[in-house]
Scaffold this motif. Structure first.
Motif, short mmCIF file in Angstrom:
data_model
loop_
_atom_site.label_atom_id
_atom_site.label_comp_id
_atom_site.label_asym_id
_atom_site.label_seq_id
_atom_site.Cartn_x
_atom_site.Cartn_y
_atom_site.Cartn_z
N ARG A 75 4.70 -4.59 -3.57
CA ARG A 75 4.09 -4.14 -2.31
C ARG A 75 5.16 -3.74 -1.31
N GLU B 61 2.82 1.14 -2.15
CA GLU B 61 4.01 0.89 -2.98
C GLU B 61 5.16 1.84 -2.66
N GLY C 52 4.58 -2.74 -9.51
CA GLY C 52 3.53 -3.53 -8.87
C GLY C 52 4.03 -4.24 -7.62
N TYR D 78 -5.79 -2.80 -1.46
CA TYR D 78 -4.74 -2.19 -2.27
C TYR D 78 -3.43 -2.12 -1.49
N GLN E 194 -1.62 1.27 -4.89
CA GLN E 194 -2.00 0.48 -6.06
C GLN E 194 -3.27 1.03 -6.69
#
Length: 375
Positions: free
Chosen positions: A173, A128, A171, A125, A99
């Protein structure tokens, strides 16, 4: 009788040779192959609100396809360590997409290897996506498979040998991961797969500021303050088409798509953007597209535009994009009853109107673009 023993990675072969002489066919002993198990891959993840798995009694280094991470808790992975445990000539290299950072290799921190941490510390962060591959002399004897659990998507399909696993531009995770090494050509147990592909990339994400401003302009009926990313000519009351559409197409040939803004049918172009230094940038002047001007995306990703400066002057231009530069292939100026073919040095060659039409119409409009209308 003397015995010669040859030991390889995956096969143990024992030959019995009598008196050193060549063996007759009937004297050859049976050859037995013993399969060696693939190496053990171990991995642990740093989890939001938990930390490294080894710090939690219920979490330890995982191996050979076990899930590392959490399920149903909505917690992001923030870091990962991976290593090969067997006494073989193998190593492993890996990098994550983080991120606000992107791929580690692109950000300067580089690929990690053999138990190093990939990710960030103390920044909160999310990871991803991930890539990994085997290294060492025996890497060609095995395949490395890995599968990730992504937010809002679930378990994605298996990636292998350097492919990307996860998402980019959404965006989302990473919440869990499985890794396994198998003999070359074998495949891991399938397990759960919610989405078939191993990697999903939102190519529209870098252009989000442009899309948002166009949405705002359309909702406001092009009234009020003009926006940076919106072609200002669209605010002209004489330009009737207010329903717009957009498409993504790699016009520059660099592997990254450009954003095209057009009328509802996608026939006439009003705006073009590409990404420079991480931000959207308009490709050509807005005066090339809009009221009194028409732009078109043509075959071989050529852009052509014609615009009027009044009854006495008309210009026709053919563009080609190369990375972040715009090259004018052809420019024709039509003044009153005369047409001039103009080169980069502003040399003007007189041509007929028929020659002008033949040159301009030789670039046929591209018909296979996929258009999405602004809501």
């Amino acid at each position: 009788m003397r015995r010669i023993v040859l030991i390889g990675l995956s096969t143990l072969i024992v030959f019995f040779i009598t008196g050193g002489a060549a063996m007759a066919e009937e004297e050859r002993s049976e050859i037995t192959a013993v399969t060696v198990s693939p190496p053990i891959v171990s991995y642990q993840t740093h989890i939001e609100n938990i930390g490294w798995e080894v710090e939690d009694a219920s979490q330890a280094w995982k191996q050979n396809g076990e899930m590392s991470g959490t399920s149903g808790k909505g917690l992001r992975l923030e870091g990962i360590k991976i290593k090969i445990d067997n006494d073989v000539n193998l190593g492993i290299r890996y990098q994550t997409h983080i991120q606000n950072i992107g791929w580690e290799d692109n950000s300067g921190s580089g690929w990690k290897k053999d138990g190093d941490m990939s990710g960030t510390r103390g920044m909160g962060y999310r990871l991803e996506a991930i890539q990994m591959r085997l290294t060492g002399e025996e890497a060609d004897s095995f395949d490395l498979y890995y599968q990730v659990h992504a937010e809002n998507m679930g378990w994605l399909g298996w990636a292998k040998n350097g492919e990307s696993a996860g998402t980019s531009g959404y965006g989302y995770r990473l919440e869990g991961i499985r890794i396994v090494v198998v003999k070359k050509g074998e495949i891991p147990a399938v397990g759960s797969i919610d989405k078939p592909e191993s990697f999903y990339e939102n190519m529209l994400a870098p252009f989000a500021p442009v899309i948002q401003e166009y949405h705002q302009a359309i909702l406001n009926g092009y009234q009020g303050t003009r926006l940076n990313y919106v072609n200002s000519i669209l605010y002209d009351p004489y330009l009737k088409p207010k329903t717009l559409s957009y498409a993504l197409e790699d016009l520059s040939g660099d592997g990254n798509p450009e954003l095209i803004i057009a009328n509802a049918s996608g026939e006439i172009i009003y705006d073009l953007y590409w990404i420079v230094d991480g931000s959207p940038r308009r490709i050509v002047s807005t005066t090339s597209f809009g009221y009194r001007a028409h732009g078109y995306i043509c075959e071989n990703n050529i852009i052509k535009a014609d615009g009027s400066g009044g009854a006495a002057y008309h210009v026709y231009q053919i563009y080609q994009l190369n990375n972040t530069t715009v090259k004018t292939i052809t420019k024709i100026e039509h003044e009153y009853y005369s047409c001039y073919l103009t080169d980069d040095n502003n040399y003007r060659k007189l041509i007929t109107k028929e020659e002008k039409d033949q040159i301009y119409n030789s670039y046929s409009v591209k018909s296979d673009l996929v258009w999405t209308q602004f809501n």
